[in-house]
Write a protein that holds these residues in place. Structure first.
Motif, mmCIF file in Angstrom:
data_model
loop_
_atom_site.group_PDB
_atom_site.id
_atom_site.type_symbol
_atom_site.label_atom_id
_atom_site.label_comp_id
_atom_site.label_asym_id
_atom_site.label_seq_id
_atom_site.Cartn_x
_atom_site.Cartn_y
_atom_site.Cartn_z
ATOM 1 N N HIS B 242 81.201 -83.091 -81.923
ATOM 2 C CA HIS B 242 80.774 -81.715 -81.100
ATOM 3 C C HIS B 242 80.724 -82.327 -79.866
ATOM 4 O O HIS B 242 79.609 -82.525 -79.518
ATOM 5 C CB HIS B 242 79.752 -81.064 -81.999
ATOM 6 C CG HIS B 242 79.581 -79.489 -81.037
ATOM 7 N ND1 HIS B 242 78.272 -78.681 -81.343
ATOM 8 C CD2 HIS B 242 80.145 -78.827 -80.266
ATOM 9 C CE1 HIS B 242 78.342 -77.781 -80.639
ATOM 10 N NE2 HIS B 242 79.544 -77.750 -79.926
ATOM 11 N N MET B 243 81.840 -81.903 -78.782
ATOM 12 C CA MET B 243 81.508 -82.281 -77.492
ATOM 13 C C MET B 243 81.154 -81.043 -76.828
ATOM 14 O O MET B 243 81.780 -80.027 -76.535
ATOM 15 C CB MET B 243 82.697 -82.638 -76.821
ATOM 16 C CG MET B 243 83.380 -84.036 -77.546
ATOM 17 S SD MET B 243 82.465 -85.337 -76.684
ATOM 18 C CE MET B 243 83.584 -86.568 -76.915
ATOM 19 N N LYS B 244 79.777 -80.823 -76.363
ATOM 20 C CA LYS B 244 79.376 -79.685 -75.511
ATOM 21 C C LYS B 244 79.714 -79.894 -74.190
ATOM 22 O O LYS B 244 79.499 -80.947 -73.340
ATOM 23 C CB LYS B 244 77.858 -79.623 -75.382
ATOM 24 C CG LYS B 244 77.446 -79.381 -76.949
ATOM 25 C CD LYS B 244 76.064 -78.707 -76.794
ATOM 26 C CE LYS B 244 75.663 -78.013 -78.323
ATOM 27 N NZ LYS B 244 74.303 -77.757 -78.162
ATOM 28 N N THR B 245 80.779 -79.058 -73.590
ATOM 29 C CA THR B 245 81.237 -78.989 -72.142
ATOM 30 C C THR B 245 81.543 -77.712 -71.685
ATOM 31 O O THR B 245 80.846 -76.792 -72.247
ATOM 32 C CB THR B 245 82.796 -80.028 -72.217
ATOM 33 O OG1 THR B 245 83.225 -79.956 -71.167
ATOM 34 C CG2 THR B 245 83.752 -79.183 -73.150
ATOM 35 N N TYR B 246 82.267 -77.639 -70.552
ATOM 36 C CA TYR B 246 82.269 -76.387 -69.779
ATOM 37 C C TYR B 246 83.523 -76.378 -69.051
ATOM 38 O O TYR B 246 84.127 -77.453 -68.557
ATOM 39 C CB TYR B 246 81.119 -76.247 -68.964
ATOM 40 C CG TYR B 246 80.713 -74.877 -68.616
ATOM 41 C CD1 TYR B 246 80.165 -73.688 -69.412
ATOM 42 C CD2 TYR B 246 81.373 -74.289 -67.238
ATOM 43 C CE1 TYR B 246 79.925 -72.438 -69.192
ATOM 44 C CE2 TYR B 246 80.703 -72.937 -66.993
ATOM 45 C CZ TYR B 246 80.126 -71.857 -67.884
ATOM 46 O OH TYR B 246 80.095 -70.817 -67.563
ATOM 47 N N ARG B 247 84.261 -75.297 -68.831
ATOM 48 C CA ARG B 247 85.285 -75.105 -67.916
ATOM 49 C C ARG B 247 84.862 -74.241 -66.966
ATOM 50 O O ARG B 247 84.417 -73.157 -67.134
ATOM 51 C CB ARG B 247 86.511 -74.881 -68.570
ATOM 52 C CG ARG B 247 86.526 -73.411 -69.390
ATOM 53 C CD ARG B 247 87.807 -72.836 -69.703
ATOM 54 N NE ARG B 247 87.700 -71.934 -70.832
ATOM 55 C CZ ARG B 247 87.314 -70.605 -70.646
ATOM 56 N NH1 ARG B 247 87.066 -70.074 -69.514
ATOM 57 N NH2 ARG B 247 87.204 -69.629 -71.903
ATOM 58 N N TYR B 248 84.981 -74.617 -65.548
ATOM 59 C CA TYR B 248 84.699 -73.706 -64.575
ATOM 60 C C TYR B 248 85.633 -72.713 -64.296
ATOM 61 O O TYR B 248 85.462 -71.576 -63.602
ATOM 62 C CB TYR B 248 84.540 -74.444 -62.924
ATOM 63 C CG TYR B 248 83.778 -76.002 -63.286
ATOM 64 C CD1 TYR B 248 82.522 -75.858 -64.056
ATOM 65 C CD2 TYR B 248 84.139 -77.023 -62.625
ATOM 66 C CE1 TYR B 248 82.013 -77.040 -64.139
ATOM 67 C CE2 TYR B 248 83.551 -78.312 -62.668
ATOM 68 C CZ TYR B 248 82.392 -78.131 -63.494
ATOM 69 O OH TYR B 248 81.729 -79.416 -63.617
ATOM 70 N N THR B 249 87.024 -73.205 -64.599
ATOM 71 C CA THR B 249 88.007 -71.973 -64.249
ATOM 72 C C THR B 249 88.164 -71.265 -65.423
ATOM 73 O O THR B 249 87.495 -71.413 -66.673
ATOM 74 C CB THR B 249 89.432 -72.832 -63.927
ATOM 75 O OG1 THR B 249 89.473 -73.846 -65.108
ATOM 76 C CG2 THR B 249 89.347 -73.599 -62.930
ATOM 77 N N GLY B 250 88.943 -70.238 -65.377
ATOM 78 C CA GLY B 250 88.998 -69.206 -66.517
ATOM 79 C C GLY B 250 89.803 -69.934 -67.749
ATOM 80 O O GLY B 250 90.062 -71.097 -67.396
ATOM 81 N N HIS B 251 89.738 -69.076 -68.652
ATOM 82 C CA HIS B 251 90.398 -69.544 -69.933
ATOM 83 C C HIS B 251 91.970 -70.058 -69.456
ATOM 84 O O HIS B 251 92.421 -70.882 -69.884
ATOM 85 C CB HIS B 251 90.571 -68.563 -70.861
ATOM 86 C CG HIS B 251 91.552 -68.673 -72.113
ATOM 87 N ND1 HIS B 251 91.379 -69.723 -73.029
ATOM 88 C CD2 HIS B 251 92.842 -68.237 -72.269
ATOM 89 C CE1 HIS B 251 92.357 -69.688 -73.898
ATOM 90 N NE2 HIS B 251 93.364 -68.769 -73.529
ATOM 91 N N SER B 252 92.634 -69.170 -68.603
ATOM 92 C CA SER B 252 93.725 -69.451 -68.086
ATOM 93 C C SER B 252 93.712 -68.816 -66.683
ATOM 94 O O SER B 252 92.624 -68.346 -66.077
ATOM 95 C CB SER B 252 95.009 -69.039 -68.796
ATOM 96 O OG SER B 252 95.090 -67.582 -68.648
ATOM 97 N N VAL B 253 94.727 -69.317 -65.811
ATOM 98 C CA VAL B 253 94.684 -68.708 -64.563
ATOM 99 C C VAL B 253 94.643 -67.082 -64.218
ATOM 100 O O VAL B 253 94.335 -66.594 -63.103
ATOM 101 C CB VAL B 253 95.837 -69.053 -63.448
ATOM 102 C CG1 VAL B 253 95.494 -70.800 -63.129
ATOM 103 C CG2 VAL B 253 97.123 -68.916 -64.295
ATOM 104 N N SER B 254 95.010 -66.304 -65.076
ATOM 105 C CA SER B 254 94.945 -64.965 -65.178
ATOM 106 C C SER B 254 93.558 -64.444 -65.602
ATOM 107 O O SER B 254 93.492 -63.226 -65.828
ATOM 108 C CB SER B 254 96.249 -64.340 -66.064
ATOM 109 O OG SER B 254 95.869 -64.885 -67.429
ATOM 110 N N ASP B 255 92.619 -65.426 -65.978
ATOM 111 C CA ASP B 255 91.311 -64.641 -66.361
ATOM 112 C C ASP B 255 90.305 -64.574 -65.271
ATOM 113 O O ASP B 255 89.921 -65.545 -64.347
ATOM 114 C CB ASP B 255 90.574 -66.129 -67.320
ATOM 115 C CG ASP B 255 89.262 -65.829 -67.899
ATOM 116 O OD1 ASP B 255 88.866 -64.680 -67.330
ATOM 117 O OD2 ASP B 255 88.869 -66.756 -68.593
ATOM 118 N N ALA B 256 89.792 -63.349 -65.238
ATOM 119 C CA ALA B 256 89.051 -62.915 -64.003
ATOM 120 C C ALA B 256 87.573 -63.277 -64.149
ATOM 121 O O ALA B 256 86.748 -63.147 -63.293
ATOM 122 C CB ALA B 256 88.979 -61.523 -63.856
ATOM 123 N N GLY B 257 87.199 -63.731 -65.447
ATOM 124 C CA GLY B 257 85.942 -64.212 -65.662
ATOM 125 C C GLY B 257 84.896 -63.526 -65.724
ATOM 126 O O GLY B 257 83.702 -63.251 -65.529
#
Lengths: 326, 333
Positions: B242-257
């Protein structure tokens, strides 16, 4: 030449191909210690050992996916579905992975893999154990679909499927496993994409495959008594279809009946009819007739089951319709 | 943290520079891909690896040539880590015939045969079987390869994970299941989707070992994965990480977050694994500020060359449309 059952012919194909190429292995539910639910893999565990004849848990998606990965790394898996009804549990692996891999990897990873087992209705097994899957698999580019009707064909076709470098869906039939025929011993191949004329005739071409060919043979014998001379054409490979052979036959008989065990709508039989209309319209003397399973799930009751499936009588009626000899 | 510091100091300067170079290559590649997407040179889906670099680079440092790797549609980072030429990757994103999948796969389907990179895959949980299949092949051929199977937290609730962990444990398949938990399955926070968010604990149900690692910390990932990969290679027992990580960008580029706060995203940016590695290397005198700047400049130039290459490459010729459906020509098709 020895007369053997379809299941023995398939067994010979597996045994010969596993002997020829040690990358070939078989996995599926009950294929090893139980000797196969329908005894197609009988004796293979004893002969090849548990490394190459592998009983799986009831995890169709898991073991089909495993076979795709093993194929990508160079092995040649033969997956047995105890019934093709269970392939639906693995359909993402078959369609999204096996069928698409070679293309979406730009030709880097081919999938030399056979998925085989009984397709279509068993006797009195009701709605969830009676699917005819050929039109589903034939729809997606990337899969070959084969369905033998005789023991000899079964052996030669399965050997071709195992040697193919692409995924092959190989549809057998529970009610045909005990069909008997003379089958050559040793190596012979029936290539993918090659159909066969099972009976020469002049008045009408019946196009049928798998167990439906047996019904069509009986119908042809009955019709011969009335002077209707039926040609029986078994495409054997359902995708790609042997359109050359179909054209030859239709140009001779000018009339076509397509018989399939599956349902009417969006079916392989519909595709065969479309291909004939598009390519051979000028040679037809009457509209194509189709015989198929009615548009309802398979019922359990004996009378309803019989009513829903194609039958010799329904085929005879269809032939009389296209030959205008009611 | 003490052991983590020790890990960095135990690695050679050359090894650390190589690791940093890979992390920066991923970062700049992904930044360039987002830019190209905004310029409409890339279309479809684009899922970037930004923020998760430590997981891929720290883990795959231990990959041997015979090992295989399979992952999700968030696949660029791992392919680059393995050594895929950024030109080949960028050209794939641009839909050009010079791409790693001849422009037929796109962002979600990078492949690289020399690296046994068995692809990026678009169906959540669809790649597990492929991963254990590669592990199966290793046992079949009796070599010592292991199979790295990457997946997101969202895939932990797909049945395929559980089927394949059962098979891997049952048959002693050398499969390393690596959950890159970036805390969201698309826009759904894990607590809203996963009944038991302690992912590693699921291993126990299949008699496997499970480990939880800080996926934002390159040193921790590198050192622990070194031990784990060695163990799997020797024991042939599968393992779940289980690697706990994070993405700063959206799920994909169309993700407004809209499902997470700016504060949350910013808090993780402070823990940026790539910056952290660079900072620690300077502190440990493994690289000077000037050397770092030179390295960054060089990698940026490499990525720009990749973009230029992609731009200038031809589209697939139309006859490619029906090529690679099948390997064998059986006629009649």
């Amino acid at each position: 030449m020895p007369v053997i059952e379809m299941r023995e012919a398939l067994n010979q194909a597996l045994k010969e191909e596993m002997t020829r190429d040690e990358k070939v292995f078989i996995l599926g539910e009950e294929v090893a210690e139980y000797n196969g639910a329908y005894k197609v893999t009988k004796g293979l565990l004893d002969h090849f050992g548990p490394k190459r004849v592998i009983d799986t848990p009831i995890s169709e998606s898991g073991f089909t996916g495993l076979a795709v990965g093993a194929a990508m790394m160079g092995l040649r898996p033969v997956v047995e579905f105890m019934s093709f009804n269970f392939s639906l549990v693995a359909i993402d692996q078959i369609i999204s992975n096996a069928a698409k891999m070679y293309y979406m990897s730009g030709g880097l990873y081919n999938i030399p893999m056979v998925m085989r087992g009984p397709n279509g209705a068993g006797p009195r097994v009701s709605s969830q154990h009676s699917h005819n899957m050929e039109s589903v698999f034939a729809h997606f580019p990337g899969l070959h679909v084969m369905a033998p009707s005789t023991p000899r064909d079964a052996k030669g076709m399965l050997k071709a499927a195992i040697r193919c470098n692409d995924p092959v869906v190989f549809l057998e039939n529970e009610l045909a496993y005990n069909l008997k025929e003379e089958v050559p011993e040793g190596d012979f191949i029936i290539p993918i994409g090659k159909g066969d004329i099972k009976r020469e005739g002049t008045d009408v071409t019946i196009i049928a495959w798998s167990r439906m060919m047996s019904l069509a043979k009986t119908a042809a014998e009955e019709l011969a008594k009335d002077g209707i001379n039926v040609e029986l054409l078994d495409p054997r490979t359902l995708k790609p279809l042997d359109m050359d052979l179909i054209a030859q036959s239709v140009k001779k008989t000018n009339r076509v009946v397509v018989v399939e065990e599956g349902h009417f709508f969006s079916s392989l039989g519909a595709q065969v009819a479309e291909s004939v209309y598009t390519n051979l319209f000028d040679y037809l003397d009457s509209p194509i007739a189709r015989v198929y399973q009615s548009e309802n799930p398979m019922p359990y009751a004996a009378n309803l089951e019989a009513a829903t499936l194609p039958s010799v009588d329904k085929i005879i009626k269809a032939v009389r319709q296209v030959t205008y000899k009611a | 943290m003490a052991s983590v510091k020790k890990e960095m100091q135990s690695l050679s300067k050359e090894k650390m520079v190589e690791i940093l170079e890979k992390m920066l290559t991923i970062r700049y590649f992904e930044e360039a891909s987002i830019k190209a997407y905004q310029q409409k040179k890339i279309a479809g889906f684009l899922h970037t690896y930004i923020g998760q670099e430590a997981v891929g680079v720290g883990t795959l440092s231990h990959k041997l040539p015979q090992d295989s790797v399979v992952t999700t549609y968030r696949c660029h980072g791992l392919a680059l880590t393995l050594g895929l030429d950024p030109k080949s990757g960028m050209a794939e994103l641009f839909g050009k015939v010079t791409g790693c999948a001849r422009g037929k796969g796109g962002s979600m389907h990078f492949f690289s045969k020399p690296h046994n990179f068995l692809g990026g895959h678009g169906i959540v949980g669809g790649q597990f079987g492929i991963g254990i299949g590669a592990a199966f092949k290793s046992n079949y051929d009796e070599d010592n390869a292991v199979s790295f199977i990457f997946f997101g937290d969202g895939a932990t609730v797909q049945g395929t994970l559980h089927e394949t962990m059962n098979l891997a444990a049952l048959w002693d398949l050398p499969a390393i299941f690596i959950c890159e938990d970036n805390q969201y399955g698309m826009g759904t926070a894990n607590a809203r989707a996963i009944a038991n968010t302690d992912i590693a604990s699921k291993a126990e149900a299949y008699g496997m070992k499970g480990h939880t690692l800080n996926g934002m910390d390159l040193n921790e990932v590198h050192s622990r994965m070194g031990e784990i990969v060695k163990e799997v290679r020797a024991t042939r027992r599968p393992v779940l990480i289980h690697m706990k990580t994070y993405r700063y960008t959206g799920h994909s580029v169309s993700d407004a977050g809209l499902y997470r706060s700016k504060e949350e995203v910013d808090s993780y940016k402070l823990k940026d694994p790539t910056l952290a590695v660079a900072r620690e290397m300077i502190e440990n005198k493994m690289i000077t500020e000037d050397e770092l700047k030179a390295l960054q400049k060089r990698i940026k130039a490499t990525i720009q060359e990749a973009v230029d290459f992609a731009e200038e490459s031809p589209e697939p010729p139309l006859e490619e449309l029906t090529q690679h459906v099948f390997m064998d020509d059986v006629g009649n098709a």
